[in-house]
Motif scaffolding. Structure first.
Motif, mmCIF file in Angstrom:
data_model
loop_
_atom_site.group_PDB
_atom_site.id
_atom_site.type_symbol
_atom_site.label_atom_id
_atom_site.label_comp_id
_atom_site.label_asym_id
_atom_site.label_seq_id
_atom_site.Cartn_x
_atom_site.Cartn_y
_atom_site.Cartn_z
ATOM 1 N N GLU A 93 -39.563 -23.429 71.585
ATOM 2 C CA GLU A 93 -38.749 -22.451 70.860
ATOM 3 C C GLU A 93 -37.947 -21.587 71.838
ATOM 4 O O GLU A 93 -36.767 -21.308 71.597
ATOM 5 C CB GLU A 93 -39.641 -21.565 69.993
ATOM 6 C CG GLU A 93 -40.220 -22.278 68.798
ATOM 7 C CD GLU A 93 -41.231 -21.428 68.048
ATOM 8 O OE1 GLU A 93 -41.480 -20.263 68.450
ATOM 9 O OE2 GLU A 93 -41.785 -21.932 67.059
ATOM 10 N N GLN A 97 -33.908 -21.393 72.152
ATOM 11 C CA GLN A 97 -33.185 -20.120 72.087
ATOM 12 C C GLN A 97 -32.274 -19.969 73.297
ATOM 13 O O GLN A 97 -31.127 -19.538 73.176
ATOM 14 C CB GLN A 97 -34.176 -18.951 72.004
ATOM 15 C CG GLN A 97 -33.516 -17.624 71.765
ATOM 16 C CD GLN A 97 -32.815 -17.560 70.422
ATOM 17 O OE1 GLN A 97 -33.306 -18.068 69.431
ATOM 18 N NE2 GLN A 97 -31.643 -16.965 70.389
ATOM 19 N N LYS A 107 -27.686 -18.378 66.154
ATOM 20 C CA LYS A 107 -28.166 -18.639 64.804
ATOM 21 C C LYS A 107 -28.649 -17.308 64.237
ATOM 22 O O LYS A 107 -29.599 -16.722 64.734
ATOM 23 C CB LYS A 107 -29.322 -19.643 64.861
ATOM 24 C CG LYS A 107 -29.798 -20.096 63.520
ATOM 25 C CD LYS A 107 -30.866 -21.161 63.687
ATOM 26 C CE LYS A 107 -31.346 -21.650 62.351
ATOM 27 N NZ LYS A 107 -32.420 -22.624 62.511
ATOM 28 N N ARG A 108 -27.974 -16.838 63.224
ATOM 29 C CA ARG A 108 -28.331 -15.545 62.655
ATOM 30 C C ARG A 108 -29.476 -15.717 61.673
ATOM 31 O O ARG A 108 -29.383 -16.519 60.741
ATOM 32 C CB ARG A 108 -27.146 -14.931 61.932
ATOM 33 C CG ARG A 108 -26.053 -14.538 62.877
ATOM 34 C CD ARG A 108 -24.955 -13.833 62.149
ATOM 35 N NE ARG A 108 -23.892 -13.490 63.088
ATOM 36 C CZ ARG A 108 -22.682 -13.189 62.732
ATOM 37 N NH1 ARG A 108 -22.353 -13.193 61.456
ATOM 38 N NH2 ARG A 108 -21.783 -12.887 63.639
ATOM 39 N N PRO A 109 -30.536 -14.957 61.849
ATOM 40 C CA PRO A 109 -31.645 -15.067 60.908
ATOM 41 C C PRO A 109 -31.286 -14.391 59.590
ATOM 42 O O PRO A 109 -30.466 -13.464 59.567
ATOM 43 C CB PRO A 109 -32.778 -14.324 61.616
ATOM 44 C CG PRO A 109 -32.084 -13.348 62.494
ATOM 45 C CD PRO A 109 -30.796 -14.015 62.910
ATOM 46 N N PRO A 110 -31.852 -14.857 58.505
ATOM 47 C CA PRO A 110 -31.579 -14.192 57.225
ATOM 48 C C PRO A 110 -32.202 -12.802 57.222
ATOM 49 O O PRO A 110 -33.385 -12.638 57.496
ATOM 50 C CB PRO A 110 -32.246 -15.098 56.191
ATOM 51 C CG PRO A 110 -33.275 -15.843 56.960
ATOM 52 C CD PRO A 110 -32.755 -15.983 58.359
ATOM 53 N N LEU A 111 -31.385 -11.792 56.949
ATOM 54 C CA LEU A 111 -31.865 -10.423 56.990
ATOM 55 C C LEU A 111 -32.313 -9.979 55.604
ATOM 56 O O LEU A 111 -31.713 -10.330 54.596
ATOM 57 C CB LEU A 111 -30.759 -9.490 57.485
ATOM 58 C CG LEU A 111 -30.240 -9.784 58.889
ATOM 59 C CD1 LEU A 111 -29.087 -8.844 59.213
ATOM 60 C CD2 LEU A 111 -31.329 -9.646 59.909
ATOM 61 N N ARG A 112 -33.369 -9.200 55.601
ATOM 62 C CA ARG A 112 -33.868 -8.673 54.346
ATOM 63 C C ARG A 112 -33.656 -7.163 54.335
ATOM 64 O O ARG A 112 -33.781 -6.506 55.364
ATOM 65 C CB ARG A 112 -35.359 -8.960 54.196
ATOM 66 C CG ARG A 112 -35.619 -10.405 53.866
ATOM 67 C CD ARG A 112 -37.097 -10.663 53.840
ATOM 68 N NE ARG A 112 -37.459 -11.041 55.205
ATOM 69 C CZ ARG A 112 -38.590 -10.737 55.788
ATOM 70 N NH1 ARG A 112 -39.512 -10.077 55.166
ATOM 71 N NH2 ARG A 112 -38.831 -11.109 57.030
#
Length: 181
Positions: A93, A97, A107-112
């Motif tokens: 990993e 990265q 790669k943008r992580p999904p934001l909450r």
């Protein structure tokens, strides 16, 4: 007619070659299966000796202790393997990265959306060092509101329905006429 005869010969030859290939593949599969079976048997005889149950209680206890020791060794090996796998996946990993970083594609992580007060946010950022209470409303100035004439007039007018009822009919027109003069 000669062309049809030739096409039939070609298709017959293809079918014959296909059947020969299938026969060879079937024999190879059988050989592979028998080889696997012999490997399995040899492994079992090497690692799992035949079990002979002793007659006395002391011998049974000694056998149980030996089995427990073997189980402990197997568990330690399993744990070591799991740690190695986890370490290698983490390295993979990290390398992925770094690869993304070097390429310049992130790669943008999904934001909450997280609902958090200012105090909780400071506590999360600063940890145990956070002692200041952030009450944002406490620092605001108190402003007295001055009433303007328009606001007073609007407040004094009251309910518009009452004004309309008073002005409707002959009495309302009479009052309007009297108030104008």
């Amino acid at each position: 007619p000669a062309l049809q005869k030739r096409n039939r010969a070609i298709t017959a030859r293809r079918q014959h070659l296909k059947s020969v290939m299938l026969q060879i593949a079937a024999t190879e599969l059988e050989k592979e299966e028998s080889r696997r079976e012999t490997e399995k048997q040899s492994y079992l005889t090497e690692h799992c000796p035949p079990l002979h149950i002793p007659g006395s209680m002391a011998e049974v206890q000694e056998l149980c202790q030996q089995l427990h020791a073997k189980i402990n060794v197997a568990e330690e090996e399993k744990y070591d393997m799991e740690v190695k796998v986890q370490k290698s996946t983490k390295e993979l990993e990290d390398m992925n990265q770094k690869l993304f970083d070097l390429r310049g594609k992130f790669k943008r992580p999904p934001l909450r959306r997280v609902r958090m007060s200012a105090d909780a946010m400071l506590k999360a950022l600063l940890g145990s060092k956070h002692k200041v209470c952030m009450d944002l409303r406490a620092n605001l100035k108190q402003v007295k509101k001055e009433e303007t004439e328009k606001e007073r007039d609007l407040r004094d007018v009251g309910d518009w329905r009452k004004n309309i009822e008073e002005k409707s009919g002959m009495e309302g027109r009479k009052k309007m006429f009297e108030s104008e003069s």
